[in-house]
Structures are given as structure tokens and as C-alpha cells.
Scaffold this motif. Structure first.
Motif, PDB file in Angstrom:
ATOM      1  N   ARG A   1       0.830  -1.205   0.000  1.00 39.05           N
ATOM      2  CA  ARG A   1       0.000   0.000   0.000  1.00 39.05           C
ATOM      3  C   ARG A   1       0.864   1.254   0.000  1.00 39.05           C
ATOM      4  O   ARG A   1       0.646   2.171  -0.792  1.00 39.05           O
TER       5      ARG A   1
ATOM      6  N   TYR B   1      -1.638  -0.809  -4.727  1.00 41.87           N
ATOM      7  CA  TYR B   1      -2.914  -0.941  -4.012  1.00 41.87           C
ATOM      8  C   TYR B   1      -3.659  -2.238  -4.294  1.00 41.87           C
ATOM      9  O   TYR B   1      -4.192  -2.860  -3.367  1.00 41.87           O
ATOM     10  N   GLU B   2      -3.731  -2.624  -5.564  1.00 42.04           N
ATOM     11  CA  GLU B   2      -4.459  -3.857  -5.906  1.00 42.04           C
ATOM     12  C   GLU B   2      -3.802  -5.076  -5.252  1.00 42.04           C
ATOM     13  O   GLU B   2      -4.496  -5.966  -4.757  1.00 42.04           O
TER      14      GLU B   2
ATOM     15  N   ALA C   1      -6.294   0.154   2.184  1.00 41.57           N
ATOM     16  CA  ALA C   1      -5.988  -0.233   0.808  1.00 41.57           C
ATOM     17  C   ALA C   1      -7.237  -0.137  -0.069  1.00 41.57           C
ATOM     18  O   ALA C   1      -7.159   0.301  -1.222  1.00 41.57           O
TER      19      ALA C   1
ATOM     20  N   ASN D   1      -7.747   3.354  -1.032  1.00 37.01           N
ATOM     21  CA  ASN D   1      -6.815   3.742  -2.097  1.00 37.01           C
ATOM     22  C   ASN D   1      -7.236   3.243  -3.471  1.00 37.01           C
ATOM     23  O   ASN D   1      -6.835   3.819  -4.485  1.00 37.01           O
ATOM     24  N   THR D   2      -8.029   2.176  -3.534  1.00 34.80           N
ATOM     25  CA  THR D   2      -8.506   1.666  -4.825  1.00 34.80           C
ATOM     26  C   THR D   2      -9.861   2.261  -5.201  1.00 34.80           C
ATOM     27  O   THR D   2     -10.444   1.867  -6.209  1.00 34.80           O
TER      28      THR D   2
ATOM     29  N   SER E   1     -14.523   0.143   2.308  1.00 37.58           N
ATOM     30  CA  SER E   1     -13.553   0.609   3.289  1.00 37.58           C
ATOM     31  C   SER E   1     -14.261   1.107   4.549  1.00 37.58           C
ATOM     32  O   SER E   1     -13.920   0.718   5.671  1.00 37.58           O
TER      33      SER E   1
END
Length: 184
Positions: free
Chosen positions: A107, A112-113, A139, A142-143, A149
Motif C-alpha cells: 500500500r 494498491y491492488e 488499501a 486507495n482503490t 472501506s
């Protein structure tokens, strides 16, 4: 097996035990240095030890950790991956720590993935570890997976908070975490 072959086998076993004991001693010394705040010295010792014992998952994990605490995330990745590559060698606690460390490192590096994939599997393997869910939530954020999240963080908050007001509303928090767009 003849007498000579038996003696050689015994000698090899003794030498392996000696090497393992010496590795363990050096590993413990390096970990103690890291814990005492002598992080760079610990990292240097661990890098040397990992080079001598590339198959040892515990050494790889400790070497990754030594890089991570110095902000050397890119260098930590291969050690984390090595530590996790085998099916054995790490205690359950260390495996969880290595998964968390690698997921967090991915991360931080913008991978991220990979972080989401690794941490999702880690949460399935260690569902009781709240820190894994927290890092997975970061993470996911972030995606662009903001709903998932937030859902994860709200469920974690409801399950683990010691705050009296959160505990009072735990049931409502858990309910709305399931559907953040609900208005009823």
C-alpha cells in the motif's frame, strides 16, 4: 547403510544442528538490537544472515521488518515475499505479522491492488486480527472502494471500541455498516 555412512549421517546431523543453533543465536541478537533502537545495526546483521540462510522464513521475516522500521519499504518486499513463500517456518503470529507487513508495504508503495488481494486473503486466514481489517480498509480506500472501506472500519469500530457511547450505539453502527445508504 554401512557403519561409515551412519557416522557421516550423524556428523551431518550434528553440523546442521550447530548451524541452526548459531543462526538462531544471531537472529535473536539482531532482533534484540532492533528492539533496543539500534535499527541500522540490526538490519546489517539480518541482511548478512538472510544471505547465508535464504531458505529460512523466520530470518526473512525479521529482515523485512528491519527494513520496514527504517522506512526502506521497497527493500523489505522481497524479504516479506520470501518469508511467506514457504508453507512452513513461520509461527502463526509471525505469518500474520508478515502478511500485515507486506500488505501495508504494498500500500505504501502504491501497489494498491496487490495490497487489497493480499490483505483480503490475510483477513480470511486471520479473521480475529483487527489490524488486518484496518489495513485492508486503507488499501480499499486507495482503490476507490470507499463504501467497502467504510463498512469494514465501522464494523471494526463497533466490535472493538471501548468508548461507552460507541458501545451504546453498537447495534445501529453494525446495522448501517451493512448498508451505508440506508435512510431508515
Amino acid at each position: 547403510m554401512g557403519h561409515h555412512e551412519e557416522q557421516n549421517a550423524e556428523k551431518d546431523a550434528e553440523q546442521n544442528a550447530e548451524r541452526k543453533g548459531e543462526r538462531r543465536g544471531r537472529l535473536a541478537e539482531a532482533v534484540a538490537l532492533r528492539e533496543a533502537g539500534r535499527r541500522e545495526e540490526a538490519r546489517e546483521k539480518l541482511v548478512a544472515l538472510a544471505a547465508e540462510h535464504p531458505e529460512d522464513a523466520e530470518t526473512a521475516y525479521q529482515t523485512a521488518w528491519a527494513h520496514d522500521v527504517l522506512g526502506l519499504e521497497a527493500e523489505a518486499v522481497s524479504y516479506y515475499e520470501s518469508a511467506l513463500a514457504g508453507t512452513g517456518g513461520l509461527s502463526s503470529e509471525d505469518r500474520c505479522g508478515a502478511l500485515l507487513g507486506l500488505g501495508s508495504t504494498y500500500r505504501v508503495l502504491g501497489r494498491y491492488e496487490e495490497a487489497v488481494a493480499l490483505l483480503t486473503g490475510a483477513v480470511e486466514e486471520f479473521p480475529e486480527e483487527g489490524a488486518l481489517r484496518a489495513f485492508l480498509a486503507m488499501a480499499l480506500y486507495n482503490t476507490g472502494e470507499h463504501h467497502e472501506s467504510t463498512r469494514l472500519l465501522l464494523r471494526l469500530l463497533a466490535a472493538t471500541s471501548g468508548d461507552p457511547s460507541v458501545r451504546t450505539y453498537r447495534r445501529a453502527i453494525e446495522h448501517y455498516a451493512g448498508d451505508l445508504d440506508a435512510t431508515e
